[in-house]
Design a protein around this motif. Structure first.
Motif, PDB file in Angstrom:
ATOM      1  N   LYS A  96     -15.305  32.762  40.631  1.00 47.02           N
ATOM      2  CA  LYS A  96     -14.137  33.217  40.966  1.00 47.02           C
ATOM      3  C   LYS A  96     -13.306  32.425  39.814  1.00 47.02           C
ATOM      4  CE  LYS A  96     -10.504  33.696  44.454  1.00 47.02           C
ATOM      5  NZ  LYS A  96      -9.929  33.006  45.833  1.00 47.02           N
ATOM      6  N   LEU A  97     -13.392  31.203  39.641  1.00 45.69           N
ATOM      7  CA  LEU A  97     -12.772  30.669  38.413  1.00 45.69           C
ATOM      8  C   LEU A  97     -12.831  31.168  37.146  1.00 45.69           C
ATOM      9  CD1 LEU A  97     -12.868  26.828  39.314  1.00 45.69           C
ATOM     10  CD2 LEU A  97     -10.609  28.333  39.520  1.00 45.69           C
ATOM     11  N   GLY A  98     -14.100  31.643  36.998  1.00 42.89           N
ATOM     12  CA  GLY A  98     -14.520  32.332  35.515  1.00 42.89           C
ATOM     13  C   GLY A  98     -13.952  33.553  35.520  1.00 42.89           C
ATOM     14  N   THR A  99     -13.458  34.488  36.466  1.00 40.97           N
ATOM     15  CA  THR A  99     -12.957  35.571  36.322  1.00 40.97           C
ATOM     16  C   THR A  99     -11.244  35.623  36.690  1.00 40.97           C
ATOM     17  OG1 THR A  99     -13.534  36.074  38.724  1.00 40.97           O
ATOM     18  CG2 THR A  99     -15.085  37.077  37.038  1.00 40.97           C
ATOM     19  N   ALA A 100     -10.912  34.435  36.909  1.00 34.29           N
ATOM     20  CA  ALA A 100      -9.555  34.306  37.145  1.00 34.29           C
ATOM     21  C   ALA A 100      -8.537  34.635  35.898  1.00 34.29           C
ATOM     22  CB  ALA A 100      -8.949  32.969  37.702  1.00 34.29           C
ATOM     23  N   PRO A 101      -7.520  35.285  35.983  1.00 36.44           N
ATOM     24  CA  PRO A 101      -6.778  35.539  34.775  1.00 36.44           C
ATOM     25  C   PRO A 101      -6.371  34.232  34.059  1.00 36.44           C
ATOM     26  CG  PRO A 101      -5.813  36.787  36.741  1.00 36.44           C
ATOM     27  CD  PRO A 101      -6.704  35.668  37.399  1.00 36.44           C
ATOM     28  N   ALA A 102      -6.295  34.247  32.864  1.00 38.15           N
ATOM     29  CA  ALA A 102      -5.810  33.336  31.952  1.00 38.15           C
ATOM     30  C   ALA A 102      -4.647  33.827  31.132  1.00 38.15           C
ATOM     31  CB  ALA A 102      -6.768  32.738  30.907  1.00 38.15           C
ATOM     32  N   LEU A 103      -3.809  32.861  30.982  1.00 44.49           N
ATOM     33  CA  LEU A 103      -2.283  33.429  30.439  1.00 44.49           C
ATOM     34  C   LEU A 103      -2.321  33.137  28.750  1.00 44.49           C
ATOM     35  CD1 LEU A 103       0.609  32.555  32.631  1.00 44.49           C
ATOM     36  CD2 LEU A 103      -0.698  34.739  32.433  1.00 44.49           C
ATOM     37  N   TRP A 104      -2.294  33.848  28.013  1.00 44.02           N
ATOM     38  CA  TRP A 104      -2.151  33.719  26.453  1.00 44.02           C
ATOM     39  C   TRP A 104      -0.959  34.110  25.769  1.00 44.02           C
ATOM     40  CZ3 TRP A 104      -6.547  31.545  24.193  1.00 44.02           C
ATOM     41  CH2 TRP A 104      -7.768  31.588  24.901  1.00 44.02           C
ATOM     42  N   ARG A 105      -0.096  33.336  24.635  1.00 45.83           N
ATOM     43  CA  ARG A 105       0.701  33.880  23.927  1.00 45.83           C
ATOM     44  C   ARG A 105       0.119  34.504  22.712  1.00 45.83           C
ATOM     45  NH1 ARG A 105       3.505  29.780  22.034  1.00 45.83           N
ATOM     46  NH2 ARG A 105       5.004  31.229  20.822  1.00 45.83           N
ATOM     47  N   ALA A 106       0.432  35.570  22.033  1.00 41.26           N
ATOM     48  CA  ALA A 106       0.020  36.180  20.968  1.00 41.26           C
ATOM     49  C   ALA A 106       1.046  36.746  20.172  1.00 41.26           C
ATOM     50  CB  ALA A 106      -1.057  37.119  21.349  1.00 41.26           C
ATOM     51  N   ARG A 107       0.829  36.785  18.919  1.00 38.10           N
ATOM     52  CA  ARG A 107       1.784  37.191  17.853  1.00 38.10           C
ATOM     53  C   ARG A 107       0.947  38.050  16.878  1.00 38.10           C
ATOM     54  NH1 ARG A 107       6.107  32.496  16.130  1.00 38.10           N
ATOM     55  NH2 ARG A 107       7.097  32.564  18.021  1.00 38.10           N
ATOM     56  N   THR A 108       1.362  39.232  16.408  1.00 39.12           N
ATOM     57  CA  THR A 108       0.822  39.974  15.432  1.00 39.12           C
ATOM     58  C   THR A 108       1.957  40.854  14.876  1.00 39.12           C
ATOM     59  OG1 THR A 108      -1.114  41.299  14.640  1.00 39.12           O
ATOM     60  CG2 THR A 108       0.357  41.778  16.608  1.00 39.12           C
ATOM     61  N   VAL A 109       1.791  41.082  13.393  1.00 35.22           N
ATOM     62  CA  VAL A 109       2.674  42.021  12.649  1.00 35.22           C
ATOM     63  C   VAL A 109       2.074  43.306  12.518  1.00 35.22           C
ATOM     64  CG1 VAL A 109       3.803  42.253  10.393  1.00 35.22           C
ATOM     65  CG2 VAL A 109       3.565  39.836  11.068  1.00 35.22           C
TER      66      VAL A 109
END
Length: 279
Positions: A96-109
């Motif tokens: 369950k932990l392996g499939t739990a959502p993880a939060l990321w910040r991303a930037r791209t041009v």
């Protein structure tokens, strides 16, 4: 030596340092031991009871034999044969932990043209990744899109970077983040403006918090070299120039503008005459 199967309980739960499995729940361990011990106990009793030994000897033989069989046969067999069932709660929690959502910040041009963002959303959707927020900053050669992403726990930083590059993004960066990233820059800036209004001397710390950056001392500013865009100088009349650095994450034009506005607010408040009290 035969390698362990990667999907076995031992492969998923054993400690990487000592190789031991976690302690299973007491109830399951008791039931597993009873299930393995009961047939052994019945067999031993059946064999000993039919002998012509004295009663005391029968009791001693039963006690010693049962104890040895439990220690050397029953418990190891239960731990090995019923391993998956014994550790099922821990396995479910781990998966369950392996499939739990993880939060990321991303930037791209991206190119400033129709369809550019749609390509990014489709590439992220293939990874079951959801865009929680997006901010667009005009930059030379296109637009800098900044995302907060919710991705399954199994999705790696490399996969997110590949998705951004394959959808036409350049200069992509991805960082793990927390739910605090959902507070947008404007909200953080207003909160810190209220802090500066109460104490203008808090300007350097407030800007560092706003930008998630480090304050450079004058000596460090001379010695340290950083990539273009990762250093920001805020001129002030009473603090002198304040230099902030954020290695690997260039400052956006919007972030620079917010930092300068906070500096202007601190300058105004610092030079405002104190309100005279009632006579």
């Amino acid at each position: 030596m035969t390698p362990r199967a990667q999907n076995s309980p031992a492969a998923e739960l054993s400690c990487e340092v000592c190789g031991l499995m976690p302690e299973p729940p007491k109830t399951r361990l008791t039931l597993a031991n009873v299930a393995v011990m009961l047939p052994i106990e019945l067999l031993v009793h059946a064999l000993v009871v039919d002998t012509q030994l004295p009663y005391v000897a029968k009791v001693l033989v039963l006690a010693v034999t049962a104890t040895v069989l439990v220690i050397w046969v029953a418990e190891p067999s239960a731990a090995r044969i019923l391993r998956g069932w014994l550790h099922a709660p821990a396995l479910r929690h781990r998966r369950k932990l392996g499939t739990a959502p993880a939060l990321w910040r991303a930037r791209t041009v991206l190119r400033d043209e129709p369809g550019s963002l749609q390509k990014v959303t489709k590439a992220l959707a293939r990874l079951d990744t959801n865009i929680l927020s997006i901010h667009v900053h005009p930059v030379p050669g296109g637009v800098l899109d900044e995302f907060v992403l919710a991705a399954p726990g199994s999705v790696s930083e490399r996969e997110l970077l590949e998705a951004l590059h394959e959808s036409g993004g350049t200069r992509a960066h991805v960082w793990p983040t927390t739910a605090l990233a959902m507070a947008d820059g404007q909200t953080r800036a207003l909160s810190l403006a209220a802090r500066i209004a109460d104490a203008p001397e808090e300007l350097p710390l407030a800007v560092a918090e706003l930008l998630r950056a480090r304050i450079l001392s004058p000596a460090e500013a001379v010695l340290e070299k950083h990539d273009a865009g990762t250093r920001l100088k805020i001129p002030t009349a009473w603090h002198g120039p304040i230099i902030f650095v954020r290695p690997g994450e260039p400052f956006t034009p919007a972030e620079s503008a917010r930092a300068h506005r906070l500096a202007e607010l601190a300058e105004i408040l610092a030079h405002r005459p104190a309100a005279s009290g009632p006579n």
